[in-house]
Design an enzyme around this catalytic site. Structure first.
Site, PDB file in Angstrom:
ATOM      1  N   ASP A 122       0.661  -1.402  -0.225  1.00 51.89           N
ATOM      2  CA  ASP A 122      -0.015   0.071   0.054  1.00 51.89           C
ATOM      3  C   ASP A 122       0.928   1.342  -0.016  1.00 51.89           C
ATOM      4  O   ASP A 122       0.641   2.257  -0.789  1.00 51.89           O
ATOM      5  CB  ASP A 122      -1.065   0.074   1.015  1.00 51.89           C
ATOM      6  CG  ASP A 122      -1.586   1.485   1.550  1.00 51.89           C
ATOM      7  OD1 ASP A 122      -2.349   1.638   0.338  1.00 51.89           O
ATOM      8  OD2 ASP A 122      -1.522   2.064   2.442  1.00 51.89           O
TER       9      ASP A 122
ATOM     10  N   ASP B  43       4.633   0.851   3.800  1.00 57.71           N
ATOM     11  CA  ASP B  43       4.956  -0.582   4.821  1.00 57.71           C
ATOM     12  C   ASP B  43       4.821  -1.651   3.829  1.00 57.71           C
ATOM     13  O   ASP B  43       4.858  -1.543   2.567  1.00 57.71           O
ATOM     14  CB  ASP B  43       3.624  -0.357   5.637  1.00 57.71           C
ATOM     15  CG  ASP B  43       2.223  -0.291   5.241  1.00 57.71           C
ATOM     16  OD1 ASP B  43       2.129  -0.307   3.839  1.00 57.71           O
ATOM     17  OD2 ASP B  43       1.406   0.450   6.107  1.00 57.71           O
TER      18      ASP B  43
ATOM     19  N   GLU C 111       5.227  10.095   3.414  1.00 55.98           N
ATOM     20  CA  GLU C 111       4.912   8.799   3.139  1.00 55.98           C
ATOM     21  C   GLU C 111       4.107   8.752   1.703  1.00 55.98           C
ATOM     22  O   GLU C 111       3.108   9.482   1.632  1.00 55.98           O
ATOM     23  CB  GLU C 111       3.963   8.046   4.131  1.00 55.98           C
ATOM     24  CG  GLU C 111       3.555   6.454   3.687  1.00 55.98           C
ATOM     25  CD  GLU C 111       3.072   5.793   4.828  1.00 55.98           C
ATOM     26  OE1 GLU C 111       3.194   4.399   5.000  1.00 55.98           O
ATOM     27  OE2 GLU C 111       2.206   6.419   5.798  1.00 55.98           O
TER      28      GLU C 111
END
Length: 620
Positions: free
Chosen positions: A164, A167, A571
């Site tokens: 995703d 991670d 992120e």
């Protein structure tokens, strides 16, 4: 005086004759005529008088085997051909020797350059056994035992798919949205992908996702009772130290902790979105008939499951509710039904998508703070634009016209809300629209809006419509493209930070991306679950550049902190990058290549609107 007459008669010449020369000449002529008339001349005498006989010249010929031609004509013909050949050769020699100035093709624009990089991010996010052409040197095969390691699930082959974000969790709800968005962009802009040399790459990215989704349910069955919602977990609330994908900081290739499989039995939102993904992808792969039909069958099965087993996949405090909580499933019903209609041509799906009750439940008739914001959670705006396309180009009329016209009008209102002259959404001082109202991670919403604005502009252009109305004011389609450009330009570096938020684009971009694989060196050392924390907390730049990753983005004040531990800034996610890719391809090459008007309608039968029912009888 007498002389000899050469013709045989006497000739007397009187010297004393006083006749003039003219008289003598006349006398001689009379004598000649008398002599000629008095006797017949022999051949010798005639030859003396007439001279040698004229001889006729013989014509010369050339035998060519099949025909005989005059030598003169043959010589002229051969000469003409040789002369023409020499002339042509001379012209060719001149053309080839004269220097020519070739104008090089114009360099690709920034949107095309960024598109190349944005697509590469998906290569870096692949799970499973990687293909040889993956082209990300620091990635390798990973999580090959997904499914096998969990005895509680019946799905034993779950390798593949996409991680995703930073991670290694595979969240199927946002991942399905990713495949739908990428498929939509390929359907509309296949010519632009092809011009950029990325069409096959984009299709490969989509197929990597659809191949995986077909493993997450019984895709060969007509009815199912479960779907895999997630592989891996990330909840660390309550201070849990159990190794999982968020507690540990490891390269995906080195993961050795358990990766649970989460199944759901009443998840209309997940199944509806996954049905949309497979249905839209079936149009992308329509030339591969067997594979396309396989995707259509899977989409039908999933949508049937979604309709018969109502519920939210993230309900009941599941792990997904902490990260990708779904607020409803009504929008997925409209979204999934619309894509299934385009994929199959079955009017029952269109009837469902245009049901007023469904639109009401999805929020089409009431205003919320997030109205008009397309995201992995809210598909209503995307469905409205998608169905407005049907009205613009096919105009099916009754009985669909009422809701289609409503969606079309609402699409216009949404486009108005994107313009800076309206105050539906705030903007930062640098010009970034705040579609999530100042909350963190804004860019994933911005790129989706930029895509919809550019796409709707192209819809209007293809329909020969110069613009649309916002109240009494008329705006041209160029205004929508300008909005999309300003937002994407902000992301690519035209912002107060002078920073590109797409890694690898330009010279100034985030170097401390919140991403496990990019932050840990590939040095043949396996770092344990907590052993990798030193790389998470390091202030050094990532040893691996995750090219094309769009980070979460700046805050509401245009501020940005390039810090690895702050995922709200650094992120990236596959959902965000899918919208970025769609917006970039829509803007690339300007208006030289528009949308593909017809491919999406390949399975749709000809439209013959039904006659509306007669009016009720008049009552006095």
């Amino acid at each position: 005086m007498f002389g000899r007459d050469p013709w045989g008669g006497p000739l007397e010449i009187n010297a004393a004759d006083s006749a003039t020369d003219d008289d003598r000449s006349r006398n001689l002529q009379e004598y000649d005529r008398a002599a000629l008339s008095s006797r017949q001349l022999d051949e010798t005498q005639q030859s003396w008088l007439l001279g040698p006989a004229e001889q006729k010249k013989k014509k010369k010929y050339v035998d060519l085997g099949c025909i005989v031609v005059s030598r003169k004509i043959f010589v002229w013909t051969v000469g003409t051909v040789v002369a023409a050949a020499l002339l042509v050769g001379l012209i060719i020699l001149i053309v080839k020797t004269v220097p020519r100035h070739h104008h090089p093709p114009p360099p690709p624009d920034d949107y095309t350059l960024a598109l190349h990089k944005a697509l590469m991010f998906f290569n870096a996010q692949r799970s499973g056994k990687l293909p040889k052409h993956n082209n990300v040197s620091w990635r390798g095969d990973s999580c090959l035992n997904d499914g096998k390691s969990d005895s509680s699930t019946i799905f034993k082959d779950l390798k593949g798919g996409y991680y995703d974000a930073g991670d290694a969790i595979k969240f199927h709800f946002p991942a399905s949205f990713v495949i739908t968005m990428l498929s939509w962009s390929v359907i509309e802009y296949s010519a632009k992908y092809d011009a950029a040399g990325e069409l096959n790459h984009a299709k490969d990215i989509i197929k990597w996702g659809t191949d995986y989704f077909l493993k997450t349910f019984n895709s060969s069955a007509d009815s199912i009772d479960r779907v895999v919602a997630q592989v891996g977990i990330g909840d660390t609330s309550g201070g849990s130290t159990t190794p999982n994908d968020h507690y540990c900081w490891m390269r995906p290739e080195d993961i050795d902790y358990p990766r649970p499989v989460t199944e759901c039995h009443d998840c209309s939102d997940l199944a509806g979105e996954m049905a949309a993904a497979l249905a839209s992808a079936s149009i992308v792969f329509k030339d591969n008939k067997a594979y396309s039909q396989k995707l259509v069958h899977g989409a039908k099965t999933l949508f049937k499951f979604a309709r018969e087993n109502r519920g939210r996949y993230s309900g009941g405090g599941t792990d997904a509710s902490h990260f990708y909580n779904s607020t409803m499933y009504w929008d997925e019903f409209i979204w999934g039904a619309a894509w299934l209609y385009y994929a199959t041509g079955n009017s029952s799906y269109l009837q469902l998508a245009t049901t007023s009750g469904l639109a009401k439940h999805a929020g089409a008739f009431w205003t919320s703070p997030d109205y008009g914001v397309l995201s992995w959670d809210n598909k209503l705006t995307g469905a409205q634009v998608l169905l407005s396309r049907l009205r613009l180009f096919l105009s099916p009329g009754y009985p669909y016209e009422e809701i289609l016209s409503t969606f079309h009008n609402q699409t216009g209102i949404i486009m108005c809300s994107y313009l800076p002259v309206f105050t539906s959404f705030n903007r930062t001082k640098g010009g970034l629209i705040q579609l999530n109202h100042g909350r963190p991670q804004p860019l994933q919403y911005v790129v989706n809006a930029a895509f919809l604005a550019a796409l709707y502009s192209d819809y209007l252009d293809a329909a020969d419509t110069p613009g649309w109305y916002c109240g009494p004011n008329f705006y041209s389609t160029d205004v929508l493209r300008d909005f999309a450009k300003t937002q994407i330009n902000y992301i690519l570096g035209k912002n107060p930070q002078k920073m590109s938020y797409v890694v690898g684009f330009g010279d100034h971009y985030p170097r401390h991306v919140h991403h496990r694989g990019a932050s840990i060196p590939k040095n043949k050392i396996k770092y344990s679950c907590t052993g990798g924390w030193k790389w998470r907390d390091s202030k050094q730049q990532n040893p691996n550049t995750i090219v094309g990753a769009m980070v979460a983005g700046p805050d509401m004040h245009d501020g940005f902190h390039d810090v690895r531990t702050n995922y709200n800034y650094t992120e990236p996610t596959i959902a965000g990058n899918a919208g970025l890719v769609a917006a970039l391809v829509a803007l690339s090459n300007g208006k030289t290549l528009g949308i593909d008007k017809n491919t999406i309608f390949s399975a749709v039968p000809p439209m013959f609107p039904s006659t509306p029912p007669p009016p009720a009888p008049w009552k006095p």
